[in-house]
Design a protein around this motif. Structure first.
Motif, mmCIF file in Angstrom:
data_model
loop_
_atom_site.group_PDB
_atom_site.id
_atom_site.type_symbol
_atom_site.label_atom_id
_atom_site.label_comp_id
_atom_site.label_asym_id
_atom_site.label_seq_id
_atom_site.Cartn_x
_atom_site.Cartn_y
_atom_site.Cartn_z
ATOM 1 N N GLU A 52 0.839 -1.192 0.000
ATOM 2 C CA GLU A 52 0.000 0.000 0.000
ATOM 3 C C GLU A 52 0.878 1.248 0.000
ATOM 4 O O GLU A 52 2.034 1.213 0.398
ATOM 5 C CB GLU A 52 -0.929 0.018 1.202
ATOM 6 N N ARG A 53 0.291 2.355 -0.451
ATOM 7 C CA ARG A 53 1.015 3.624 -0.520
ATOM 8 C C ARG A 53 0.797 4.374 0.789
ATOM 9 O O ARG A 53 -0.308 4.812 1.083
ATOM 10 C CB ARG A 53 0.515 4.455 -1.698
ATOM 11 N N PRO A 54 1.829 4.542 1.591
ATOM 12 C CA PRO A 54 1.652 5.140 2.910
ATOM 13 C C PRO A 54 1.645 6.666 2.870
ATOM 14 O O PRO A 54 2.000 7.293 1.866
ATOM 15 C CB PRO A 54 2.857 4.631 3.684
ATOM 16 N N LEU A 55 1.276 7.236 4.001
ATOM 17 C CA LEU A 55 1.360 8.668 4.210
ATOM 18 C C LEU A 55 2.549 8.943 5.127
ATOM 19 O O LEU A 55 2.679 8.326 6.187
ATOM 20 C CB LEU A 55 0.075 9.189 4.866
ATOM 21 N N LEU A 56 3.433 9.850 4.713
ATOM 22 C CA LEU A 56 4.569 10.265 5.523
ATOM 23 C C LEU A 56 4.310 11.685 6.003
ATOM 24 O O LEU A 56 4.111 12.593 5.189
ATOM 25 C CB LEU A 56 5.866 10.211 4.711
ATOM 26 N N VAL A 57 4.310 11.897 7.296
ATOM 27 C CA VAL A 57 4.054 13.208 7.887
ATOM 28 C C VAL A 57 5.380 13.799 8.374
ATOM 29 O O VAL A 57 6.104 13.160 9.135
ATOM 30 C CB VAL A 57 3.065 13.106 9.055
ATOM 31 N N ILE A 58 5.695 15.007 7.909
ATOM 32 C CA ILE A 58 6.892 15.708 8.364
ATOM 33 C C ILE A 58 6.517 16.531 9.590
ATOM 34 O O ILE A 58 5.659 17.421 9.512
ATOM 35 C CB ILE A 58 7.460 16.617 7.268
ATOM 36 N N VAL A 88 3.304 12.773 0.962
ATOM 37 C CA VAL A 88 3.959 13.541 2.016
ATOM 38 C C VAL A 88 3.078 14.722 2.399
ATOM 39 O O VAL A 88 2.549 15.428 1.534
ATOM 40 C CB VAL A 88 5.342 14.050 1.555
ATOM 41 N N VAL A 89 2.928 14.936 3.688
ATOM 42 C CA VAL A 89 2.197 16.091 4.198
ATOM 43 C C VAL A 89 3.016 16.695 5.336
ATOM 44 O O VAL A 89 3.760 15.990 6.027
ATOM 45 C CB VAL A 89 0.780 15.692 4.677
ATOM 46 N N VAL A 90 2.915 18.015 5.511
ATOM 47 C CA VAL A 90 3.662 18.719 6.559
ATOM 48 C C VAL A 90 2.702 19.113 7.667
ATOM 49 O O VAL A 90 1.636 19.683 7.403
ATOM 50 C CB VAL A 90 4.353 19.977 6.000
ATOM 51 N N ASP A 91 3.085 18.829 8.902
ATOM 52 C CA ASP A 91 2.277 19.219 10.055
ATOM 53 C C ASP A 91 3.192 19.784 11.129
ATOM 54 O O ASP A 91 3.757 19.055 11.926
ATOM 55 C CB ASP A 91 1.489 18.017 10.596
ATOM 56 N N PHE A 92 3.338 21.127 11.114
ATOM 57 C CA PHE A 92 4.155 21.816 12.118
ATOM 58 C C PHE A 92 3.215 22.435 13.144
ATOM 59 O O PHE A 92 2.702 23.535 12.942
ATOM 60 C CB PHE A 92 5.013 22.905 11.471
ATOM 61 N N SER A 93 2.964 21.732 14.206
ATOM 62 C CA SER A 93 2.035 22.231 15.225
ATOM 63 C C SER A 93 2.825 22.766 16.406
ATOM 64 O O SER A 93 3.496 23.778 16.296
ATOM 65 C CB SER A 93 1.053 21.128 15.624
ATOM 66 N N GLY A 94 2.790 22.129 17.568
ATOM 67 C CA GLY A 94 3.501 22.655 18.725
ATOM 68 C C GLY A 94 4.990 22.417 18.634
ATOM 69 O O GLY A 94 5.533 22.023 17.602
ATOM 70 N N ASN A 103 -1.432 24.840 12.154
ATOM 71 C CA ASN A 103 -0.268 24.319 11.440
ATOM 72 C C ASN A 103 0.524 25.474 10.842
ATOM 73 O O ASN A 103 0.045 26.195 9.967
ATOM 74 C CB ASN A 103 -0.743 23.360 10.347
ATOM 75 N N THR A 104 1.745 25.671 11.304
ATOM 76 C CA THR A 104 2.576 26.786 10.849
ATOM 77 C C THR A 104 2.823 26.705 9.346
ATOM 78 O O THR A 104 2.884 27.741 8.664
ATOM 79 C CB THR A 104 3.912 26.800 11.615
ATOM 80 N N TRP A 105 2.992 25.519 8.816
ATOM 81 C CA TRP A 105 3.207 25.365 7.366
ATOM 82 C C TRP A 105 2.018 25.932 6.588
ATOM 83 O O TRP A 105 2.200 26.651 5.593
ATOM 84 C CB TRP A 105 3.425 23.904 7.009
ATOM 85 N N ASP A 106 0.804 25.641 7.035
ATOM 86 C CA ASP A 106 -0.390 26.105 6.327
ATOM 87 C C ASP A 106 -0.539 27.622 6.364
ATOM 88 O O ASP A 106 -1.223 28.201 5.513
ATOM 89 C CB ASP A 106 -1.641 25.460 6.926
ATOM 90 N N ARG A 124 -3.901 13.495 13.565
ATOM 91 C CA ARG A 124 -4.147 13.403 15.007
ATOM 92 C C ARG A 124 -3.468 12.170 15.595
ATOM 93 O O ARG A 124 -2.920 12.216 16.702
ATOM 94 C CB ARG A 124 -5.653 13.371 15.287
ATOM 95 N N ARG A 125 -3.474 11.078 14.862
ATOM 96 C CA ARG A 125 -2.803 9.861 15.333
ATOM 97 C C ARG A 125 -1.300 10.068 15.399
ATOM 98 O O ARG A 125 -0.639 9.641 16.350
ATOM 99 C CB ARG A 125 -3.146 8.692 14.410
ATOM 100 N N VAL A 126 -0.751 10.748 14.380
ATOM 101 C CA VAL A 126 0.689 11.028 14.374
ATOM 102 C C VAL A 126 1.045 11.954 15.532
ATOM 103 O O VAL A 126 2.058 11.751 16.210
ATOM 104 C CB VAL A 126 1.114 11.644 13.028
ATOM 105 N N GLN A 127 0.213 12.971 15.781
ATOM 106 C CA GLN A 127 0.516 13.917 16.843
ATOM 107 C C GLN A 127 0.579 13.220 18.199
ATOM 108 O O GLN A 127 1.448 13.514 19.028
ATOM 109 C CB GLN A 127 -0.539 15.033 16.875
#
Length: 365
Positions: A52-58, A88-94, A103-106, A124-127
């Protein structure tokens, strides 16, 4: 480049680590855990086996905005040049200084892949997963760790993510001016993936129309404030910038209209350049105006103190400086994440470095 060997952490089966050995001052080697076993668990082989094609969160580190930007670039270089099959998705939160609640990136850029709200559950799961591990992470995550939440969801918070034994060959160093080859490579992934938000582009375009049209732009960027307290660096004097700017102007045809665009985290530097030269412009952004210059991020990493006054204003300011420096033909600077981001975004800009210490030896391609 440090030596590498691949390991899977036997005590933490959700963390894939390509172990890096970094020489220290006493010539000892850093290692993640002595108990690690040599297990072939490379990222793309694991994904291929799952079918499967995964999601990678930065995820974020406690560093400045453009160190985070360059972290994204290194991840995308690995994805593109190593043909990694993942979204790939970027999630710069705390856990970083510019965080304002979203999200600072957004706040600065569009989503890398235009992924819709369906990824929010994954984020949310990654966080939650990230939050349990962030206290154990080093500021730079020297080991390039790739964390696995499940077979379709991964995250990384490393400047140098290591997906396999050759990923390090694709990284751009944070401690040297990028080579011509690096600038061309990075420019390709920036052109494909990195899109600045429309509101910031409109402010840039208005400034360019008012001040840059029909002129040769000399960009000047001075990194001061908290960098003065970084034991790895020596900050050059304002006078050294005066000499280099005058030399650059002397090489330009006298019939050419020249404008100097100055960007800095120190208002005193902007005022100094205005006092020394004609036709100097700068964006109206938040800067240090004296007093305590040294601040700390959420994880106690060294940061400019003025960011705490207005995080959102500081974020918009550094983005505008970046966008406007990208419109210069020459960039005179004393090195930093912002100037490296400019040089990678616009590979045709001439780089004129004023720096002492910190940088690694550089050999031009």
């Amino acid at each position: 480049m440090p030596k590498t060997s691949f390991r899977k952490n036997s005590d933490s089966p959700d963390m894939f680590v390509l172990k890096r050995y970094w020489p220290t001052r006493n010539n000892k080697k850093l290692s993640l855990r002595q108990s690690q076993k040599n297990v072939d668990c490379q990222f793309e082989k694991f994904v291929e086996a799952q079918g499967e094609r995964p999601l990678l969160v930065i995820k974020e580190r406690d560093v400045g905005l453009f160190s985070l930007f360059l972290q994204v670039i290194n991840t995308l270089l690995c994805k593109e040049e190593q043909s990694l099959q993942c979204d790939v998705v970027v999630d710069f939160s705390g856990h970083q200084a510019y965080f304002t609640g979203t999200n600072t990136w957004d706040e600065c850029f569009e989503s890398l892949n235009g992924l819709d709200s369906s990824v929010e559950v994954s984020l949310r799961r990654v966080q939650k997963h990230y939050g349990r591990r962030v206290k154990q992470m080093r500021f730079w995550d020297l080991f390039g760790s790739i964390y696995r939440v499940d077979s379709g969801l991964f995250w990384s918070a490393s400047y140098y993510p290591l997906f396999n034994s050759t990923s390090a060959e694709h990284h751009i160093s944070h401690k040297q001016i990028p080579t011509d080859s690096d600038r061309q490579r990075a420019n390709k992934v920036i052109g494909r993936y990195i899109k600045v938000n429309r509101g910031l582009l409109e402010k840039r375009d208005a400034f360019v129309a008012d001040h840059f049209k029909g002129k040769r732009v000399i960009g000047v960027q001075f990194r001061g404030t908290d960098a003065r307290h970084d034991s790895r660096r020596t900050i050059p004097s304002y006078e050294r910038f005066h000499r280099v700017i005058r030399d650059e102007i002397s090489n330009i045809d006298s019939d050419t209209d020249v404008v100097i665009f100055v960007a800095s985290d120190e208002q005193a530097f902007v005022d100094d350049i205005r006092g020394q030269f004609h036709n100097v412009v700068s964006a109206e952004v938040l800067r240090d105006e004296g007093g305590v210059v040294e601040g700390r991020g959420p994880r106690k990493w060294l940061m400019p103190n003025f960011i705490e006054r207005d995080r959102k204003g500081a974020l918009e300011g550094v983005m505008l400086d970046y966008l406007l420096l990208c419109r210069s033909q020459v960039l005179i600077h004393n090195f930093g994440g912002l100037t490296n981001a400019v040089l990678l975004t616009e590979p045709e800009i001439k780089s004129v470095l004023i720096s002492e210490g910190y940088l690694e030896p550089f050999t031009k391609n």
